[in-house]
Design a protein around this motif. Structure first.
Motif, PDB file in Angstrom:
ATOM      1  N   UNK A  26     -14.140   2.490   1.075  1.00 49.47           N
ATOM      2  CA  UNK A  26     -15.042   1.609   0.326  1.00 49.47           C
ATOM      3  C   UNK A  26     -14.905   1.880  -1.170  1.00 49.47           C
ATOM      4  N   UNK A  27     -14.816   3.172  -1.552  1.00 46.44           N
ATOM      5  CA  UNK A  27     -14.630   3.511  -2.973  1.00 46.44           C
ATOM      6  C   UNK A  27     -13.315   2.940  -3.502  1.00 46.44           C
ATOM      7  N   UNK A  28     -12.266   3.141  -2.727  1.00 46.29           N
ATOM      8  CA  UNK A  28     -10.951   2.675  -3.171  1.00 46.29           C
ATOM      9  C   UNK A  28     -10.945   1.149  -3.292  1.00 46.29           C
ATOM     10  N   UNK A  30     -13.569  -0.717  -4.029  1.00 43.05           N
ATOM     11  CA  UNK A  30     -14.339  -1.068  -5.223  1.00 43.05           C
ATOM     12  C   UNK A  30     -13.488  -0.870  -6.476  1.00 43.05           C
ATOM     13  N   UNK A  31     -12.694   0.188  -6.476  1.00 40.90           N
ATOM     14  CA  UNK A  31     -11.810   0.433  -7.612  1.00 40.90           C
ATOM     15  C   UNK A  31     -10.844  -0.747  -7.783  1.00 40.90           C
ATOM     16  N   UNK A  32     -10.270  -1.203  -6.659  1.00 44.57           N
ATOM     17  CA  UNK A  32      -9.317  -2.315  -6.720  1.00 44.57           C
ATOM     18  C   UNK A  32      -9.999  -3.583  -7.225  1.00 44.57           C
ATOM     19  N   UNK A  33     -11.213  -3.833  -6.745  1.00 46.59           N
ATOM     20  CA  UNK A  33     -11.935  -5.023  -7.192  1.00 46.59           C
ATOM     21  C   UNK A  33     -12.190  -4.948  -8.696  1.00 46.59           C
ATOM     22  N   UNK A  34     -12.551  -3.764  -9.182  1.00 42.54           N
ATOM     23  CA  UNK A  34     -12.825  -3.607 -10.620  1.00 42.54           C
ATOM     24  C   UNK A  34     -11.575  -3.854 -11.455  1.00 42.54           C
ATOM     25  N   UNK A  35     -10.416  -3.504 -10.901  1.00 41.86           N
ATOM     26  CA  UNK A  35      -9.173  -3.760 -11.637  1.00 41.86           C
ATOM     27  C   UNK A  35      -8.932  -5.256 -11.769  1.00 41.86           C
ATOM     28  N   UNK A  77      -3.249   3.057  -4.329  1.00 44.33           N
ATOM     29  CA  UNK A  77      -4.118   4.213  -4.542  1.00 44.33           C
ATOM     30  C   UNK A  77      -3.992   5.209  -3.400  1.00 44.33           C
ATOM     31  N   UNK A  78      -3.882   4.667  -2.181  1.00 43.60           N
ATOM     32  CA  UNK A  78      -3.758   5.551  -1.028  1.00 43.60           C
ATOM     33  C   UNK A  78      -2.427   6.296  -1.087  1.00 43.60           C
TER      34      UNK A  78
END
Length: 583
Positions: A26-28, A30-35, A77-78
């Motif tokens: 879920x964190x990863x 959210x990070x992608x969405x923010x990018x 990211x993974x």
RNA sequence: GCCAACGUAGCUCAGGGGUAGAGCAGCUGUUUCGUAAACAGCAGGUCACAGGUUCAAAUCCUGUCGUUGGCUCCA
């Protein structure tokens, strides 16, 4: 340590791993969405039973293409295998850190002042979070984004509508595949699909969310009702019938006009206002009032299969599970407050007897206790709650106590059973009511000649029969036991010259009360068997020269395989026994 | 009610500005067969509904209705 303990620990470890993987995913995400959407406001993103989600406020809804891009960024990211790190912040520091994130600020502001505020980060991306992650992003496993849905901030329909992305994550490709296969199997069991395939019922926009039951579905429904009536004989219920439409006066008196009007269908005739009944209880009260009652008569148990109509908001209806036109195996028990315990106990006994017949083993019980807004004295609530709790405790069932979830008129016990997708539906319910007797001024003559107030217990065993049928179809994947099957035996003549014999077999079965049909079409036997299998008919009786000669039928069970030839009389005896015992 | 997607034959679906398609089901005929699909032919449509754009709309736009997945609600 025993083998059992080892495996219990392994289960615990696996579910803990999945929790951390999904939370991390879920964190990863959210990070992608923010990018991709730098202006996005992020809300919350917890792990769930089968996966995870995260809620965002963005300028436009996500598209399937967005999901692909988000997935691609997540994979990067993974692959980069960033470690997760946690740190503790002061309140002011945290507020500053998330100064451009309004939802995070709201969360921080609502935290108790003595609560530690923690932030978890991987690489340069960080989120307000109490922790529970894998060591690094590389350990997230195999994931897949599934869907986008709207969701209200903090579950409040007056607040912002956010965009929620659902995903799933598993420790291995096999586990993910197994999950996707489970979902596919659930689709095959979907009662709406089976309802069409088995010609049980359908829906038409001419009466939205209101099922039309075809002959096959009507047989199932009537068998269910027949079974309930049989139990009613055993457990001392009397069936009654009441009107469909009542003058508004009744609904004002019962409290529905003030509390339930939005869900009612109203009619104006002769300049008077009527309401179509959404519940049977007020009619039961009128019935009770029709005579004076002595304590000797109590408990009185009135069963009412009346058809109910409730206006459910568009968007909440769902196949047979939530409809606007329905029938319940409803009953109202009028008793003294001393009788509450035994009545509830006897009801649960009946319910368990019935649910065992249907094979519902995954039932969940909830005891809902007094809500803030309620009628009746504290002393009455104490007694009613204690009575329900005692029944549950002595019965030994597992149950959860849900404080504040009771009806305004009394506490209740609800019985939940999951559908094919694991979504729980309330079927049975038993509710103590202090309000109705007051509103309708119900009385009985006590031993000392004084007038006393009875208590009313509302109870439904199978609950709403439409919903029950939906859950049952999914539970059985459409393969009803013989007693419920619309067609119990299909007679399959091998060639046209066997039709006449097949017809004689059918007549014997019908005479014995069995629902039997002859497939007299010109298809080959194999095709007839296939058709009967697809209809999930429990028995296929193949008749050819050999059977005709010997007065037999070659029995094939739905579960597969040729059971061999038996005499017609033996088969009749066997199937009627199976029907009678509901096995 | 809210967010989003979808609505083409009875069912499952393809087609996506220029003649409406398939499989299954149905009907008719041939076949009369031993445990999960014989063969052939025929029929089947206001492309949800209403407006609009266009020489032309199933296709693009708007609205309505319905369904689906969520959210909220669920005496």
């Amino acid at each position: 340590m025993s083998a059992q303990q080892v495996s219990a620990n392994a289960d615990q470890d696996l579910s803990d791993l999945r929790y951390r993987m999904r939370h991390s995913a879920a964190h990863v995400m959210a990070e992608a969405v923010m990018k991709l959407f730098p202006e996005a406001q992020i809300a919350i993103g917890p792990p769930t039973e089968d996966g995870f989600y995260y809620d965002f406020e963005v300028s436009r809804p996500f598209t399937p293409e967005d999901l692909e891009q988000i997935e691609a960024l997540m994979r990067e990211t993974i692959a980069a295998d960033r470690p997760f790190r946690g740190e503790t912040l002061s309140r002011d520091h945290a507020l500053e850190r998330f100064s451009d994130q309004k939802f995070k600020i709201e969360i921080i502001s609502d935290l108790p002042t003595d609560e530690e505020i923690t932030v978890w980060s991987h690489h340069s991306w960080e989120d307000l979070c109490r922790g529970g992650h894998v060591d690094s992003t590389g350990k997230i496993g195999v994931f897949k984004l599934l869907s986008v849905a709207g969701a209200y901030w903090r579950g409040d329909e007056k607040r912002e509508m956010l965009q929620r992305i659902y995903g799933t994550a598993w420790e291995s490709q096999e586990a993910l595949d197994a999950y996707l296969e489970r979902v596919a199997e659930a689709e095959r069991r979907d009662h709406r699909r089976l309802g069409r395939e088995l010609d049980l019922f359908f829906f038409d926009p001419i009466s939205p969310a209101s099922p039309f039951f075809l002959p096959n579905g009507t047989i199932v429904l009537n068998e269910l009702i027949g079974y309930v009536k049989e139990l009613y004989g055993k457990y001392g219920y009397q069936e009654v019938m009441t009107p469909q439409i009542f003058n508004t006066e009744l609904w004002k008196r019962s409290g529905h006009y003030d509390n339930y009007l939005d869900n009612m269908y109203m009619i104006n005739v002769d300049e008077r206002e009527y309401g179509v009944k959404p519940m049977n209880c007020p009619a039961a009260a009128i019935l009770y009032l029709a005579n004076l009652h002595s304590y000797r008569e109590l408990p009185i148990r009135y069963a009412d299969f009346g058809r109910l109509h409730r206006y459910e908001r568009s968007g909440v209806t769902h196949g047979l599970m939530r409809v606007r036109s329905m029938t319940q195996d409803d009953a109202h028990i009028f008793c003294t407050s001393d009788q509450i315990g035994q009545e509830v106990n006897s009801f649960i006994e009946m319910l368990e007897e019935a649910y065992a017949v249907f094979g519902f083993s995954e039932m969940r019980l909830a005891l809902s206790l007094r809500p803030e807004k309620r009628v009746g004295s504290d002393e009455m609530w104490d007694r009613a709650e204690a009575a329900l709790e005692e029944v549950l405790e002595t019965g030994g069932q597992d149950y959860t106590k849900e404080s504040g979830e009771g009806a305004f008129y009394g506490p209740k016990i609800d019985f939940f059973v999951p559908d094919a997708l694991g979504r729980e539906w309330q079927l049975g319910t038993v509710q103590v009511d202090f309000s109705l007797p007051e509103r309708f001024d119900l009385e009985y003559a006590a031993e000392d000649g004084s007038r006393q107030r009875p208590v009313v217990i509302h109870r439904a065993m199978l609950g709403t029969l439409e919903r029950f049928m939906g859950v049952l179809i999914e539970h059985l994947a459409g393969a009803f036991p013989v007693w419920l099957s619309p067609v119990q035996a299909k007679i399959i003549p091998i060639a046209d010259r066997h039709i006449e014999y097949g017809e004689s077999v059918r007549l014997k079965l019908v005479a014995a009360g069995v629902r039997a049909e002859v497939d007299s079409g010109s298809d080959r036997m194999n095709a007839k068997i296939r058709a009967a299998q697809q209809r999930k008919i429990p028995y296929m009786l193949v008749v050819g020269d050999r059977e005709q000669e010997a007065g037999q039928v070659a029995v094939r069970a739905r579960s597969g395989g040729n059971l061999g030839a038996v005499s017609v009389d033996d088969f009749v005896a066997q199937i009627t026994e199976e029907i009678a015992t509901r096995s």
